[in-house]
Write a protein that holds these residues in place. Structure first.
Motif, PDB file in Angstrom:
ATOM      1  N   ALA A   1      45.276  40.464  53.344  1.00 39.79           N
ATOM      2  CA  ALA A   1      45.123  40.567  52.213  1.00 39.79           C
ATOM      3  C   ALA A   1      46.001  41.582  51.646  1.00 39.79           C
ATOM      4  N   THR A   2      46.468  40.644  50.651  1.00 39.50           N
ATOM      5  CA  THR A   2      47.923  40.930  49.860  1.00 39.50           C
ATOM      6  C   THR A   2      47.316  42.459  49.387  1.00 39.50           C
ATOM      7  N   CYS A   3      48.674  43.307  48.592  1.00 40.53           N
ATOM      8  CA  CYS A   3      48.703  44.233  48.431  1.00 40.53           C
ATOM      9  C   CYS A   3      50.322  44.540  47.582  1.00 40.53           C
TER      10      CYS A   3
ATOM     11  N   MET B   1      31.489  32.887  41.783  1.00 43.52           N
ATOM     12  CA  MET B   1      30.190  33.867  41.596  1.00 43.52           C
ATOM     13  C   MET B   1      29.884  35.007  40.645  1.00 43.52           C
ATOM     14  N   LEU B   2      28.811  35.051  40.204  1.00 41.42           N
ATOM     15  CA  LEU B   2      28.198  36.523  40.191  1.00 41.42           C
ATOM     16  C   LEU B   2      27.427  37.657  40.351  1.00 41.42           C
ATOM     17  N   VAL B   3      27.598  38.777  41.212  1.00 42.92           N
ATOM     18  CA  VAL B   3      26.796  39.894  41.881  1.00 42.92           C
ATOM     19  C   VAL B   3      25.998  39.560  41.350  1.00 42.92           C
TER      20      VAL B   3
ATOM     21  N   ALA C   1      35.440  48.030  31.606  1.00 43.87           N
ATOM     22  CA  ALA C   1      36.567  48.346  30.294  1.00 43.87           C
ATOM     23  C   ALA C   1      36.556  46.987  29.962  1.00 43.87           C
ATOM     24  N   LYS C   2      36.257  45.521  30.508  1.00 47.19           N
ATOM     25  CA  LYS C   2      35.967  44.476  30.286  1.00 47.19           C
ATOM     26  C   LYS C   2      35.383  44.545  28.852  1.00 47.19           C
ATOM     27  N   THR C   3      34.015  44.904  29.188  1.00 54.00           N
ATOM     28  CA  THR C   3      33.051  44.790  27.858  1.00 54.00           C
ATOM     29  C   THR C   3      33.493  46.003  26.961  1.00 54.00           C
TER      30      THR C   3
ATOM     31  N   GLY D   1      42.216  47.310  46.095  1.00 50.43           N
ATOM     32  CA  GLY D   1      40.844  47.534  45.426  1.00 50.43           C
ATOM     33  C   GLY D   1      39.837  47.694  45.686  1.00 50.43           C
ATOM     34  N   GLY D   2      38.851  48.094  44.393  1.00 48.32           N
ATOM     35  CA  GLY D   2      37.839  48.746  44.670  1.00 48.32           C
ATOM     36  C   GLY D   2      36.907  47.498  45.807  1.00 48.32           C
ATOM     37  N   VAL D   3      36.969  46.547  45.209  1.00 47.67           N
ATOM     38  CA  VAL D   3      35.663  44.866  46.217  1.00 47.67           C
ATOM     39  C   VAL D   3      36.931  45.088  46.638  1.00 47.67           C
TER      40      VAL D   3
ATOM     41  N   ASN E   1      34.327  50.258  36.641  1.00 45.07           N
ATOM     42  CA  ASN E   1      34.366  49.063  37.175  1.00 45.07           C
ATOM     43  C   ASN E   1      35.253  48.238  36.337  1.00 45.07           C
ATOM     44  N   PRO E   2      35.944  46.993  36.754  1.00 43.71           N
ATOM     45  CA  PRO E   2      36.424  46.648  35.284  1.00 43.71           C
ATOM     46  C   PRO E   2      35.664  45.657  34.815  1.00 43.71           C
ATOM     47  N   ILE E   3      34.902  45.929  34.889  1.00 40.94           N
ATOM     48  CA  ILE E   3      33.505  44.885  33.970  1.00 40.94           C
ATOM     49  C   ILE E   3      33.911  45.658  32.841  1.00 40.94           C
TER      50      ILE E   3
ATOM     51  N   ALA F   1      52.966  49.717  47.797  1.00 39.90           N
ATOM     52  CA  ALA F   1      52.940  51.413  48.518  1.00 39.90           C
ATOM     53  C   ALA F   1      51.002  50.822  49.339  1.00 39.90           C
ATOM     54  N   ASN F   2      50.821  50.100  49.192  1.00 45.94           N
ATOM     55  CA  ASN F   2      49.341  50.014  49.891  1.00 45.94           C
ATOM     56  C   ASN F   2      49.524  49.235  51.491  1.00 45.94           C
ATOM     57  N   MET F   3      50.330  49.144  51.919  1.00 47.36           N
ATOM     58  CA  MET F   3      50.184  48.138  53.267  1.00 47.36           C
ATOM     59  C   MET F   3      49.591  48.866  54.031  1.00 47.36           C
TER      60      MET F   3
ATOM     61  N   ASP G   1      38.932  35.803  46.359  1.00 46.48           N
ATOM     62  CA  ASP G   1      39.930  35.624  45.855  1.00 46.48           C
ATOM     63  C   ASP G   1      39.266  36.125  44.238  1.00 46.48           C
ATOM     64  N   LEU G   2      40.417  37.541  44.889  1.00 44.06           N
ATOM     65  CA  LEU G   2      40.102  38.646  43.402  1.00 44.06           C
ATOM     66  C   LEU G   2      40.718  38.968  42.018  1.00 44.06           C
ATOM     67  N   MET G   3      41.544  38.230  42.577  1.00 50.50           N
ATOM     68  CA  MET G   3      43.024  38.011  41.229  1.00 50.50           C
ATOM     69  C   MET G   3      42.266  37.236  39.972  1.00 50.50           C
ATOM     70  N   GLY G   4      41.933  35.618  40.500  1.00 51.54           N
ATOM     71  CA  GLY G   4      42.073  34.510  39.328  1.00 51.54           C
ATOM     72  C   GLY G   4      43.127  34.109  38.670  1.00 51.54           C
TER      73      GLY G   4
ATOM     74  N   THR H   1      36.111  32.622  44.295  1.00 49.11           N
ATOM     75  CA  THR H   1      36.579  33.489  43.006  1.00 49.11           C
ATOM     76  C   THR H   1      35.750  34.300  41.903  1.00 49.11           C
ATOM     77  N   LEU H   2      36.277  35.400  42.148  1.00 41.21           N
ATOM     78  CA  LEU H   2      35.883  36.596  41.402  1.00 41.21           C
ATOM     79  C   LEU H   2      36.117  36.997  40.623  1.00 41.21           C
ATOM     80  N   PRO H   3      36.746  36.880  39.401  1.00 44.75           N
ATOM     81  CA  PRO H   3      36.957  36.933  37.724  1.00 44.75           C
ATOM     82  C   PRO H   3      36.436  35.678  37.212  1.00 44.75           C
ATOM     83  N   THR H   4      35.239  36.559  36.503  1.00 45.87           N
ATOM     84  CA  THR H   4      34.714  34.934  36.385  1.00 45.87           C
ATOM     85  C   THR H   4      35.478  34.341  35.039  1.00 45.87           C
ATOM     86  N   ILE H   5      36.451  34.638  34.059  1.00 48.54           N
ATOM     87  CA  ILE H   5      36.999  34.342  33.186  1.00 48.54           C
ATOM     88  C   ILE H   5      38.148  33.193  33.672  1.00 48.54           C
TER      89      ILE H   5
ATOM     90  N   PRO I   1      27.905  50.852  45.038  1.00 44.17           N
ATOM     91  CA  PRO I   1      27.159  49.683  45.146  1.00 44.17           C
ATOM     92  C   PRO I   1      27.537  48.393  44.052  1.00 44.17           C
ATOM     93  N   LEU I   2      28.112  48.793  43.411  1.00 38.89           N
ATOM     94  CA  LEU I   2      29.103  47.155  42.828  1.00 38.89           C
ATOM     95  C   LEU I   2      29.583  46.796  43.320  1.00 38.89           C
ATOM     96  N   ALA I   3      30.589  47.569  43.484  1.00 39.83           N
ATOM     97  CA  ALA I   3      31.924  46.897  44.544  1.00 39.83           C
ATOM     98  C   ALA I   3      31.620  46.257  46.367  1.00 39.83           C
TER      99      ALA I   3
HETATM  100  N1  LIG Z   1      32.573  38.049  39.573  1.00 49.85           N
HETATM  101  C1  LIG Z   1      31.836  38.598  40.065  1.00 49.85           C
HETATM  102  O1  LIG Z   1      30.251  39.879  39.544  1.00 49.85           O
HETATM  103  C2  LIG Z   1      32.336  40.353  39.509  1.00 49.85           C
HETATM  104  C3  LIG Z   1      31.835  41.639  40.381  1.00 49.85           C
HETATM  105  C4  LIG Z   1      32.836  42.764  40.654  1.00 49.85           C
HETATM  106  C5  LIG Z   1      34.196  42.324  40.566  1.00 49.85           C
HETATM  107  N2  LIG Z   1      34.787  41.418  39.341  1.00 49.85           N
HETATM  108  C6  LIG Z   1      36.163  41.692  39.640  1.00 49.85           C
HETATM  109  O2  LIG Z   1      36.887  40.758  40.663  1.00 49.85           O
HETATM  110  C7  LIG Z   1      38.534  41.400  40.265  1.00 49.85           C
HETATM  111  C8  LIG Z   1      38.450  42.029  41.354  1.00 49.85           C
HETATM  112  O3  LIG Z   1      37.551  43.949  41.223  1.00 49.85           O
HETATM  113  P1  LIG Z   1      37.527  44.986  41.590  1.00 49.85           P
HETATM  114  O4  LIG Z   1      37.283  45.976  41.376  1.00 49.85           O
HETATM  115  O5  LIG Z   1      38.168  45.285  42.544  1.00 49.85           O
HETATM  116  O6  LIG Z   1      39.406  45.117  40.888  1.00 49.85           O
HETATM  117  P2  LIG Z   1      40.575  47.194  40.953  1.00 49.85           P
HETATM  118  O7  LIG Z   1      39.882  48.135  41.965  1.00 49.85           O
HETATM  119  O8  LIG Z   1      40.623  47.128  39.228  1.00 49.85           O
HETATM  120  O9  LIG Z   1      41.446  45.861  41.667  1.00 49.85           O
HETATM  121  C9  LIG Z   1      42.567  46.624  41.366  1.00 49.85           C
HETATM  122  C10 LIG Z   1      43.873  46.489  42.587  1.00 49.85           C
HETATM  123  O10 LIG Z   1      44.403  45.249  42.526  1.00 49.85           O
HETATM  124  C11 LIG Z   1      45.328  45.163  42.780  1.00 49.85           C
HETATM  125  N3  LIG Z   1      45.997  44.112  42.787  1.00 49.85           N
HETATM  126  C12 LIG Z   1      46.761  44.228  41.510  1.00 49.85           C
HETATM  127  N4  LIG Z   1      47.668  43.396  41.136  1.00 49.85           N
HETATM  128  C13 LIG Z   1      47.994  42.692  42.455  1.00 49.85           C
HETATM  129  C14 LIG Z   1      48.134  41.269  42.542  1.00 49.85           C
HETATM  130  N5  LIG Z   1      49.328  40.410  42.197  1.00 49.85           N
HETATM  131  N6  LIG Z   1      47.964  40.844  44.051  1.00 49.85           N
HETATM  132  C15 LIG Z   1      47.304  41.220  44.741  1.00 49.85           C
HETATM  133  N7  LIG Z   1      46.388  42.658  44.421  1.00 49.85           N
HETATM  134  C16 LIG Z   1      47.047  43.041  43.240  1.00 49.85           C
HETATM  135  C17 LIG Z   1      46.003  46.115  42.598  1.00 49.85           C
HETATM  136  O11 LIG Z   1      46.274  46.595  43.704  1.00 49.85           O
HETATM  137  P3  LIG Z   1      48.131  46.853  44.003  1.00 49.85           P
HETATM  138  O12 LIG Z   1      48.403  48.129  43.355  1.00 49.85           O
HETATM  139  O13 LIG Z   1      49.213  47.261  45.611  1.00 49.85           O
HETATM  140  O14 LIG Z   1      49.171  45.850  43.487  1.00 49.85           O
HETATM  141  C18 LIG Z   1      44.707  47.313  43.318  1.00 49.85           C
HETATM  142  O15 LIG Z   1      44.061  47.862  44.636  1.00 49.85           O
HETATM  143  C19 LIG Z   1      38.161  41.978  39.085  1.00 49.85           C
HETATM  144  O16 LIG Z   1      38.460  41.191  38.100  1.00 49.85           O
HETATM  145  C20 LIG Z   1      36.672  42.566  38.369  1.00 49.85           C
HETATM  146  O17 LIG Z   1      36.311  41.929  36.965  1.00 49.85           O
HETATM  147  C21 LIG Z   1      33.621  40.195  39.848  1.00 49.85           C
END
Ligand SMILES: NC(=O)c1ccc[n+]([C@@H]2O[C@H](COP(=O)([O-])OP(=O)(O)OC[C@H]3O[C@@H](n4cnc5c(N)ncnc54)[C@H](OP(=O)(O)O)[C@@H]3O)[C@@H](O)[C@H]2O)c1
Length: 319
Positions: free
Chosen positions: A179-181, A261-263, A47-49, A160-162, A43-45, A184-186, A216-219, A238-242, A132-134
């Motif tokens: 959903a935005t993408c 939110m925090l999962v 790599a961030k850690t 993405g994963g979530v 998960n992205p967390i 390549a992902n349409m 919002d999974l981008m922040g 909005t999910l990215p906590t930072i 699980p996490l996603a």
């Molecule tokens: N707060 C919490 O509890 C919690 C829990 C889980 C995750 N998160 C956070 O939520 C975020 C998403 O997690 P994830 O696991 O889904 O990440 P991920 O799998 O790494 O997301 C990758 C996706 O982001 C898309 N993307 C990249 N740039 C984009 C843009 N400008 N607009 C739209 N889509 C874009 C890509 O699609 P394209 O290739 O088509 O651009 C790719 O499919 C992360 O920041 C993660 O840390 C937070």
């Protein structure tokens, strides 16, 4: 004592700081089981850690080397005292060690028996590890903004994963999902039941009529720009906590209801999504798998921010 291989963060930095280490196989305590891990989700967390960012890094900075990984699937190898719900040989998956313990990037891990879901033969173990996490994040994000049938929902980073799970859960609730993408992902987004919005074509507000809910999974600036797509009084999570505070602040200035939110691990939610995987009503896309020893490549992949679906480590094959 029996020993096992793990992949650990040796110091904060680039993916190359991940290194294999040998550790004693842990003993399950009361109400715990020992799991022989087959796959660990990335998960992205993680790599961030590893890069030293976020609260998990702060809390573990004096605790290196530290083994990351919250998503596991594998086989129960031993039972602690008091465990009657699982047997040795059962296949299980779970969201473990969250947030401070981690430990999934390991051949063996101990976990509370009541934190694990049984995996039936109909569900590929690799998908059980990726879920699980996603999955729980997607589930809880939809709950947070109370998505209901007939509502218009915009999900940022739908591929993405979530995101790819959130699209399917929102569609299952009867929502109209956009959903935005990237281009390549349409087709991928469409296959999940969403309407794909190519974020490279034009500003989102020019492509999307006002929605009831934004997930919002981008922040950051991307999340802030997407607020213009939400109707007055609409709901935002909005999910990215930072960047959660700054996105919420902008949202409130626009008259929107916004929260971060925090999962939080939920075995009930994991069980429910395992049933959906088994029934074929939820699809999990695995973008790539790497051997545990090549976890640095998995981190490089997730750090591109362009993963379609999930990245997984094959743990058992590293033996
Ligand atoms: N707060 C919490 O509890 C919690 C829990 C889980 C995750 N998160 C956070 O939520 C975020 C998403 O997690 P994830 O696991 O889904 O990440 P991920 O799998 O790494 O997301 C990758 C996706 O982001 C898309 N993307 C990249 N740039 C984009 C843009 N400008 N607009 C739209 N889509 C874009 C890509 O699609 P394209 O290739 O088509 O651009 C790719 O499919 C992360 O920041 C993660 O840390 C937070």
């Amino acid at each position: 004592m029996k020993q096992c291989q793990q992949l650990a963060i040796t110091q904060f930095g680039e993916p190359s700081v991940l290194a294999m280490q040998t550790a004693e196989v842990p003993q399950p305590a009361v109400n715990q089981v020992l799991v022989k891990v087959a796959y660990a989700g990335v998960n992205p967390i993680d790599a961030k850690t590893r890069a030293g960012l976020g609260w998990a890094a702060q809390q573990n900075k004096d605790n290196l080397p530290w083994v990351p990984g919250y998503d596991i699937a594998g086989e129960v190898a031993a039972l602690g005292a008091g465990v009657h719900s699982l047997s040795v040989g059962d296949t299980v998956s779970g969201f473990v060690g969250f947030p401070l313990q981690g430990g999934g990037y390991s051949e063996y891990v101990v976990a509370d028996a009541n934190a694990l879901s049984l995996v039936t033969e109909a569900v590929p173990l690799i998908e059980a590890a990726a879920l699980p996490l996603a999955g729980q994040t997607a589930w809880q994000a939809l709950e947070k903004v109370q998505v209901s049938a007939g509502e218009r929902v915009l999900i940022l980073a739908g591929a993405g994963g979530v995101g790819h799970i959130a699209i399917q859960l929102a569609v299952a609730k009867g929502a109209e999902v956009m959903a935005t993408c990237s281009s390549a992902n349409m087709a991928f987004i469409t296959s999940l039941g969403g309407t794909a919005i190519d974020y490279c074509q034009a500003p989102l507000a020019e492509q999307v009529d006002r929605v009831d809910v934004l997930i919002d999974l981008m922040g950051g600036d991307v999340g802030i720009a997407a607020l213009d797509c939400v109707k007055s009084g609409g709901r935002v999570v909005t999910l990215p906590t930072i960047t959660a505070d700054v996105v919420c602040e902008h949202a409130r200035l626009l008259g929107l209801q916004a929260e971060g939110m925090l999962v939080s691990p939920s075995v009930e939610q994991n069980n429910a999504m395992m049933v959906m995987l088994e029934a074929g009503t939820l699809q999990l896309h695995i973008a790539a798998r790497y051997p545990l020893s090549e976890g640095a490549l998995a981190h490089q992949k997730i750090e591109t921010g362009r993963t379609r679906g999930k990245v997984v480590l094959s743990v058992a094959s590293s033996e």
